[in-house]
Design a protein around this motif. Sequence first.
Motif, mmCIF file in Angstrom:
data_model
loop_
_atom_site.group_PDB
_atom_site.id
_atom_site.type_symbol
_atom_site.label_atom_id
_atom_site.label_comp_id
_atom_site.label_asym_id
_atom_site.label_seq_id
_atom_site.Cartn_x
_atom_site.Cartn_y
_atom_site.Cartn_z
ATOM 1 N N VAL A 310 0.837 -1.205 0.000
ATOM 2 C CA VAL A 310 0.000 0.000 0.000
ATOM 3 C C VAL A 310 0.871 1.253 0.000
ATOM 4 O O VAL A 310 0.626 2.215 -0.744
ATOM 5 N N LEU A 311 1.906 1.261 0.820
ATOM 6 C CA LEU A 311 2.759 2.443 0.933
ATOM 7 C C LEU A 311 3.573 2.679 -0.336
ATOM 8 O O LEU A 311 3.729 3.826 -0.778
ATOM 9 N N ALA A 312 4.092 1.608 -0.930
ATOM 10 C CA ALA A 312 4.832 1.773 -2.185
ATOM 11 C C ALA A 312 3.906 2.285 -3.287
ATOM 12 O O ALA A 312 4.323 3.082 -4.145
ATOM 13 N N LYS A 314 1.375 4.275 -2.784
ATOM 14 C CA LYS A 314 1.215 5.702 -2.501
ATOM 15 C C LYS A 314 2.433 6.488 -2.986
ATOM 16 O O LYS A 314 2.314 7.617 -3.480
ATOM 17 N N ALA A 315 3.596 5.885 -2.826
ATOM 18 C CA ALA A 315 4.811 6.546 -3.303
ATOM 19 C C ALA A 315 4.737 6.772 -4.804
ATOM 20 O O ALA A 315 5.096 7.850 -5.308
ATOM 21 N N MET A 316 4.257 5.769 -5.527
ATOM 22 C CA MET A 316 4.139 5.892 -6.983
ATOM 23 C C MET A 316 3.074 6.924 -7.366
ATOM 24 O O MET A 316 3.232 7.669 -8.333
ATOM 25 N N ALA A 317 2.002 6.984 -6.591
ATOM 26 C CA ALA A 317 0.960 7.965 -6.882
ATOM 27 C C ALA A 317 1.466 9.385 -6.650
ATOM 28 O O ALA A 317 1.106 10.319 -7.371
ATOM 29 N N THR A 318 2.315 9.549 -5.641
ATOM 30 C CA THR A 318 2.881 10.865 -5.332
ATOM 31 C C THR A 318 3.951 11.266 -6.337
ATOM 32 O O THR A 318 4.056 12.437 -6.713
ATOM 33 N N ASP A 319 4.750 10.297 -6.750
ATOM 34 C CA ASP A 319 5.832 10.572 -7.701
ATOM 35 C C ASP A 319 5.917 9.413 -8.690
ATOM 36 O O ASP A 319 6.636 8.444 -8.474
ATOM 37 N N PRO A 320 5.180 9.513 -9.798
ATOM 38 C CA PRO A 320 5.161 8.413 -10.777
ATOM 39 C C PRO A 320 6.526 8.113 -11.383
ATOM 40 O O PRO A 320 6.722 7.043 -11.965
ATOM 41 N N ASP A 321 7.484 9.040 -11.243
ATOM 42 C CA ASP A 321 8.814 8.823 -11.807
ATOM 43 C C ASP A 321 9.773 8.160 -10.827
ATOM 44 O O ASP A 321 10.958 7.988 -11.141
ATOM 45 N N VAL A 323 11.463 5.468 -9.689
ATOM 46 C CA VAL A 323 11.725 4.114 -10.175
ATOM 47 C C VAL A 323 12.002 3.164 -9.022
ATOM 48 O O VAL A 323 11.610 1.995 -9.051
ATOM 49 N N ARG A 324 12.661 3.672 -7.999
ATOM 50 C CA ARG A 324 12.959 2.808 -6.857
ATOM 51 C C ARG A 324 11.675 2.357 -6.171
ATOM 52 O O ARG A 324 11.549 1.214 -5.743
ATOM 53 N N ALA A 325 10.711 3.267 -6.061
ATOM 54 C CA ALA A 325 9.423 2.891 -5.465
ATOM 55 C C ALA A 325 8.725 1.847 -6.327
ATOM 56 O O ALA A 325 8.091 0.921 -5.811
ATOM 57 N N GLN A 326 8.842 1.982 -7.645
ATOM 58 C CA GLN A 326 8.243 0.996 -8.555
ATOM 59 C C GLN A 326 8.883 -0.374 -8.350
ATOM 60 O O GLN A 326 8.195 -1.401 -8.287
ATOM 61 N N ALA A 327 10.215 -0.390 -8.223
ATOM 62 C CA ALA A 327 10.916 -1.660 -7.990
ATOM 63 C C ALA A 327 10.560 -2.237 -6.622
ATOM 64 O O ALA A 327 10.344 -3.440 -6.473
ATOM 65 N N ASP A 328 10.488 -1.360 -5.603
ATOM 66 C CA ASP A 328 10.087 -1.820 -4.263
ATOM 67 C C ASP A 328 8.699 -2.437 -4.297
ATOM 68 O O ASP A 328 8.441 -3.466 -3.645
ATOM 69 N N ARG A 348 7.895 -2.541 -15.398
ATOM 70 C CA ARG A 348 7.849 -1.084 -15.524
ATOM 71 C C ARG A 348 9.131 -0.450 -14.976
ATOM 72 O O ARG A 348 9.689 0.486 -15.563
ATOM 73 N N ALA A 349 9.596 -0.970 -13.847
ATOM 74 C CA ALA A 349 10.822 -0.429 -13.260
ATOM 75 C C ALA A 349 12.021 -0.659 -14.176
ATOM 76 O O ALA A 349 12.876 0.225 -14.332
ATOM 77 N N PHE A 350 12.072 -1.810 -14.805
ATOM 78 C CA PHE A 350 13.198 -2.135 -15.674
ATOM 79 C C PHE A 350 13.200 -1.267 -16.934
ATOM 80 O O PHE A 350 14.259 -0.849 -17.405
#
Length: 826
Positions: A310-312, A314-321, A323-328, A348-350
């Motif tokens: 859920v938190l990761a 939210k991180a993507m929603a706050t900052d779609p760019d 990449v680390r959050a996407q990988a997490d 997507r992260a790759f």
Amino acid sequence: MLALLTLATSSSAQPATGVSPENFLDMADRAIARGQFDEALALARRAPNDPSAAAVRARIEIARGRHADAEGLLKPAAAARPEGEAALELGLLNLMLGRKAEAIALLNAVVDRADGLNAPRDLFRAARAARALGDFREANRLFREAASADPASPAINTGWGDLFLEKYNRSDAVRSYQAALRADPDWAPAHLGLARALADDNPPGAKAAASRALTLDPTYVAAHLLTAELALDDGDRGAAKQSIARALEVNASSLEAHALAAAIANLEGRSKDFDAEVGKVLAINPAYGEVYRVAGDLAARNYRFDEAVVLASKAMATDPDNVRAQADLGIHLLRTGDESGARQALDRAFRADPYDVVTYNLLGLFDSLQTFETIEEGDITLRMHGEEAAVLREYALPLAREALGRLSERYRFTPRGPILIEIFPRHDDFAVRNVGLPGMIGALGACFGRVVTMDSPRARPPGTFNWGATLWHEMAHVITLQMSSQRVPRWLTEGISVYEEKQARPEWGRDMEVAFAQAMNRGEVLKLGDLNAGFQKPETISLAYYQASLLVGYLVDTFGDEGIQKLLRVYGEGLETDQALTKALGTSLDRLQVDLDRNLERTFGVLSRALKDPEKGPAAGDSLEALKQAAAAQPDKYALQVALGQALRTAGDLDSAIAALNKAVKLVPMATGRDSARLMIVDIAEQKGDLERAMRELETLLGYDHVDVESARRLAKMAKEATDQRRLRLAYERIVDIDPFDPLPHAELGRMALTANEADVAMREFRAALATGPVDRAAAHCDLAESYVLAGRLADARKQVIAALEIAPTYERAQDILLKVVEGRP
């Protein structure tokens, strides 16, 4: 402050002191790297006409959280020199504040204008800009050229190390940091980088390196925050909060410090504090998704993987760019068992960052998993490599079912399924499945609540571990993690898992008794308050596992199964250990320490005294008579009795040797290994032709050692010679427990089962024997056919006989079995 700065419009401007801009910046870097900000400011004030001086002063303002002042210094300087230090610092500041468009324009200008430049400082500046832009290939090229031009630069080597570490290339990162420290042993950022590189594999080394960085620069915010993270890994949230507070004293606007404070608040269920910290962060940078990503990472480190997802997100929603959050997000989904969602997130992260080693490794793992076979039964999904599935399915699935059933009943808890179990024939694949990187050298299995991963028996040499004990251990984690809503502390979940191993099979939990008694003698037994931290240190992790199991055993003896169940549920309410112990058991950690110490002395006192070094032993080269006298004077010392037994055997006095070794065995009956007294007795008994004594000692030894496959094979050989069917079966079963890919024990156990009319056992063993690739496949098909005949499964028997005849058309045994099948007779 702005009035003090007069900008030069020429890129060739020199500091008023006559020092070149490159040397001036190197001197300022050196001062800042030691926390000597006054010296760096003095340098900058001596060069008022150089835009680089503005960059130095702005760096100091940024380090103190005075962003507006820094921006005021940097804007005119960056306009004067778009390729210079001020432009880089302004780009980095804008990036930190969430002004991506402005940041990208500034940083691109720094990189673009580096073409044709070959000065180390210019290359270093462009490398930092390229890294900030996410162009890691270009950044690596520029760092390489900068390091080649100035191999002794601590700043360049540290920056390059940071790039490597960001991409999880720890070995190259460490080399870069070491190169920096060879050039300047007091370069605090290199000490911090080294600490980060060591954090996962060598926490004590990481703490030492972080401490060194803080000694050099007590105001180093990043070092305080890493110290906080290391404290969190030890379970010491109080120390972590203190380190964060020190960081915020230096820089009250530190996004990283507020993000970590928010993560702790989330972990502790302080939702208002979490929201407040998030608010502080987003007021500075509205697109700082890291505040959610960091909270997700800490939640995951504490087993709370659904929260982490859920938190990761939210991180993507706050900052779609991000990449680390996407990988997490991909990693967290993988740990919840959502492999489809994980694959999508990692893809997507790759695409955004093809140089992230963890993402690359995990996507490669998904390709490997295509070769795995999946079996679903009830709430268990078992996944094994295709080459191992035919053997492992015969044992892993029934064992997992047994563990889940018995543990669910014992703890009065039914876990949420499905439970995914993945068994890997290559240890590095197991490690990648868990953390994205090869390694995890000491780990055999892992559990994430609904996902279990582990080494297969082929992942390590036979005799180095017992995969069945590992599976049972991880299934116990399924219960304790879910029962506590993923909030159980490590000492309790690991302690229960080791304790439950011994409850399932007594021999599974006995391999640390001697080592623990020796630790008592050395005064190395961990205090309960340090138990969680003991899991973080390579030198104490084995002791921590075993000691945690002893504590659990004491809790069960004192408070019963109901007490443990209540304690797990109370942890699920979010209570800390002292609160949980008080509410669930009416005790405290301090009281438990006193009671447990007494219990350990009662349990291990005699054993520890037997294992103590003799007060006075014979010196090297002393006579056999001197050794006899020493052993007689100290009959309670295991080492002396063993030494005497060895000496007497060498002297040819075998009966006296056995007598001495018998005394040693009585003192320390659980001692195992090649140098144990019991194995020496086996050797002597075999030498004397006393097969019964040798087998008796080997059988006893196997009751203490669940991984000694060679002793099991040795017992099998002796029992076969002595036609001792009970011991032969015991030995073969133990070999199968440890090394299920050895075909001989399966075939022999199958024949024993046929003789005993045990059709189910015979079918299982003959199927496994056939799957291991025996030399005589025709005979193996016939063995399996006979077991099917016994079970009344004539159609299956016919298939096996035909398979045998396809290999050997004139095989009489196959023809005879086929005739029975056709006639429908046993």
